[in-house]
Design a protein around this motif. Structure first.
Motif, short mmCIF file in Angstrom:
data_model
loop_
_atom_site.label_atom_id
_atom_site.label_comp_id
_atom_site.label_asym_id
_atom_site.label_seq_id
_atom_site.Cartn_x
_atom_site.Cartn_y
_atom_site.Cartn_z
N THR A 169 0.85 -1.20 0.00
CA THR A 169 0.00 0.00 0.00
C THR A 169 0.88 1.24 0.00
N ALA A 170 0.41 2.26 -0.65
CA ALA A 170 1.19 3.50 -0.71
C ALA A 170 0.23 4.67 -0.88
N GLU A 171 0.57 5.82 -0.28
CA GLU A 171 -0.23 7.02 -0.51
C GLU A 171 0.45 7.89 -1.55
N VAL A 172 -0.37 8.48 -2.38
CA VAL A 172 0.13 9.29 -3.49
C VAL A 172 -0.55 10.65 -3.41
N ALA A 173 0.21 11.72 -3.62
CA ALA A 173 -0.37 13.07 -3.54
C ALA A 173 -0.95 13.46 -4.90
N ALA A 174 -1.99 12.75 -5.30
CA ALA A 174 -2.67 13.05 -6.57
C ALA A 174 -4.10 12.56 -6.50
N ASN A 175 -4.96 13.22 -7.26
CA ASN A 175 -6.37 12.83 -7.37
C ASN A 175 -6.46 11.41 -7.94
N TRP A 176 -7.47 10.65 -7.50
CA TRP A 176 -7.57 9.24 -7.93
C TRP A 176 -7.67 9.11 -9.45
N LYS A 177 -8.29 10.10 -10.11
CA LYS A 177 -8.45 10.01 -11.57
C LYS A 177 -7.11 10.23 -12.28
N VAL A 178 -6.28 11.08 -11.71
CA VAL A 178 -4.93 11.28 -12.29
C VAL A 178 -4.15 9.97 -12.23
N VAL A 179 -4.29 9.24 -11.12
CA VAL A 179 -3.57 7.97 -10.96
C VAL A 179 -4.12 6.93 -11.94
N CYS A 180 -5.45 6.86 -12.08
CA CYS A 180 -6.03 5.89 -13.01
C CYS A 180 -5.63 6.21 -14.45
N GLU A 181 -5.66 7.48 -14.80
CA GLU A 181 -5.33 7.87 -16.18
C GLU A 181 -3.87 7.57 -16.50
N ASN A 182 -3.02 7.68 -15.52
CA ASN A 182 -1.61 7.32 -15.71
C ASN A 182 -1.49 5.83 -16.05
N TYR A 183 -2.34 5.03 -15.40
CA TYR A 183 -2.30 3.57 -15.64
C TYR A 183 -2.79 3.24 -17.05
N LEU A 184 -3.66 4.10 -17.60
CA LEU A 184 -4.40 3.75 -18.81
C LEU A 184 -3.69 4.07 -20.13
N GLU A 185 -2.48 4.54 -20.08
CA GLU A 185 -1.73 4.74 -21.33
C GLU A 185 -0.28 4.37 -21.13
N CYS A 186 0.34 3.96 -22.24
CA CYS A 186 1.76 3.64 -22.19
C CYS A 186 2.53 4.57 -23.14
N TYR A 187 1.87 5.69 -23.47
CA TYR A 187 2.51 6.76 -24.27
C TYR A 187 3.72 7.28 -23.49
N HIS A 188 3.58 7.28 -22.13
CA HIS A 188 4.68 7.79 -21.31
C HIS A 188 5.77 6.75 -21.08
N CYS A 189 5.51 5.49 -21.46
CA CYS A 189 6.47 4.43 -21.10
C CYS A 189 7.88 4.66 -21.68
N PRO A 190 8.00 4.92 -23.01
CA PRO A 190 9.36 5.09 -23.54
C PRO A 190 10.10 6.27 -22.88
N VAL A 191 9.34 7.28 -22.46
CA VAL A 191 9.95 8.48 -21.88
C VAL A 191 10.29 8.27 -20.40
N ALA A 192 9.32 7.70 -19.68
CA ALA A 192 9.41 7.73 -18.22
C ALA A 192 9.74 6.38 -17.58
N HIS A 193 9.57 5.29 -18.32
CA HIS A 193 9.84 3.96 -17.76
C HIS A 193 10.89 3.23 -18.60
N PRO A 194 12.15 3.67 -18.54
CA PRO A 194 13.18 3.03 -19.37
C PRO A 194 13.33 1.54 -19.07
N GLY A 195 13.21 1.16 -17.80
CA GLY A 195 13.37 -0.25 -17.43
C GLY A 195 12.25 -1.10 -18.02
N PHE A 196 11.01 -0.66 -17.83
CA PHE A 196 9.85 -1.38 -18.36
C PHE A 196 9.94 -1.48 -19.88
N SER A 197 10.37 -0.39 -20.51
CA SER A 197 10.42 -0.35 -21.98
C SER A 197 11.56 -1.17 -22.56
#
Ligand code: FES
Ligand SMILES: [Fe+2]
Length: 345
Positions: A169-197
């Motif tokens: 469990t972890a607390e995040v300083a963001a609205n729940w919709k911002v967190v869900c929307e982050n989960y819903l695209e991988c457009y940010h993956c090449p930029v922000a998740h080098p390991g995953f990519s």
């Protein structure tokens, strides 16, 4: 280009109030797993959005769901999880049977107040070991909400043979919709998740996005030269599902694994992430540690992104942002479902 939700909807307390009334008291939400109350006489507590939930396993073998709210003055009836013959509210000791009926209360006979009092029921259904609650007694069955998720997951693994290993469990300083929307695209993956990519092919020609009723699916193949953790095993590709409004479900390539859990709204600008990790019995701790380290890295990267977005949308000076029609189609889908639910008053 499509627009994002109005940015005010990520910051206004009145919006969260509407979401609580129109979304979280009506939706199917993952609250835990059957192992948390595996025997008659056990219980666990959880949340569906902001709604406190109590799950009991009665002596008759039934799992039941209730609001974890005492009918006297509203204190939670139970905390955590455990084994009890009855549940006693710590405020004035009203005592309930595991089937929800009030069995006793101090001074009740003298003051003649208590006939027919019960904890308020909550709908409860399971998919394999996963327990879902819905505060709305008239909601359609869980299977309607899950749609093709169980069938797609079954292509990769049998959820019934997995065992629970850990909850993060972890607390995040963001609205729940911002967190869900982050989960819903991988457009940010090449930029922000080098390991995953480096492990998963996140190029638009390979990584697939599919909106589907209340669900959204993402399918990611392992790169031919994929590196990250040891992704060899029975599971050859990743699946990342989302069940509106707030459940994320991850299957990583490699050994049989699934992790799932909700994004719980705490306030307009704070959320709690919870993830329950399940693995096949023969998956060794070493592999689990490796996968968790990989996933934690992705989680750290996402936390910085969503907390940054929350600061940005809070300026009050910009009304909306822009969405890419293909790469961010699942966000558009999430926003449509959210807007529909809010319109339906
Ligand atoms: S609030 Fe539960 S006994 Fe009073
Ligand atoms: Fe991410």
């Amino acid at each position: 280009m499509t627009s994002t939700l109005p940015w005010s909807s990520y910051v206004e307390p009145a919006q969260l109030e509407r979401e609580r009334r129109q979304i979280f008291i009506r939706a199917w939400q993952y609250v835990g797993h059957t192992g948390e109350a595996s025997e008659p006489g056990t219980y666990f507590t959880s949340y569906a959005g902001h709604v406190p939930i109590l799950v009991t396993h009665g002596d008759d073998g039934e799992l039941r769901g209730f609001l974890n709210v005492c009918r006297h003055r509203g204190h939670p009836v139970a905390e955590g999880a455990g084994r009890r013959a009855t549940l006693q509210c710590p405020y004035h000791a009203w005592t309930y049977d595991l089937d929800g009926s009030l069995r006793a209360a101090p001074r009740a006979e003298d003051e003649g107040v208590l006939t027919g009092v019960r904890l308020r029921d909550v709908r409860l259904e399971t998919w394999g070991p996963f327990v879902f609650a819905n505060p709305d007694g008239d909601a359609p069955p869980l299977a309607d909400a899950l749609g093709r998720i169980p069938e797609l997951v079954a292509e990769l693994l049998d959820v019934n043979v997995l065992e629970f290993r850990l909850r993060d469990t972890a607390e995040v300083a963001a609205n729940w919709k911002v967190v869900c929307e982050n989960y819903l695209e991988c457009y940010h993956c090449p930029v922000a998740h080098p390991g995953f990519s480096r492990l998963v092919d996140v190029s638009p020609s390979s990584y697939r996005l599919e909106p589907d009723g209340l669900a959204s699916h993402q399918f990611g193949a392992v790169r031919a030269d994929g590196r990250g953790y040891d992704a060899n095993g029975e599971i050859e590709r990743g699946q990342f599902h989302f069940l509106w409004p707030n459940l994320t479900i991850n299957i990583f390539p490699g050994r049989p694994n699934i992790s799932l859990g909700p994004v719980l709204p705490l306030s307009t600008d704070r959320s709690r992430r919870r993830l329950d990790y399940f693995f096949a019995q023969d998956v060794d701790e070493g592999w689990v540690e490796e996968l968790l380290a990989f996933d934690e890295q992705v989680g750290r990267e996402d936390r910085a992104l969503v907390e940054g977005v929350q600061r940005g949308v809070s300026s009050g000076l910009i009304e909306t942002g822009h969405l890419l029609p293909r790469s961010e189609q699942l966000i558009a889908h999430f926003q449509e479902l959210t807007a529909q639910a809010l319109a339906d008053e």
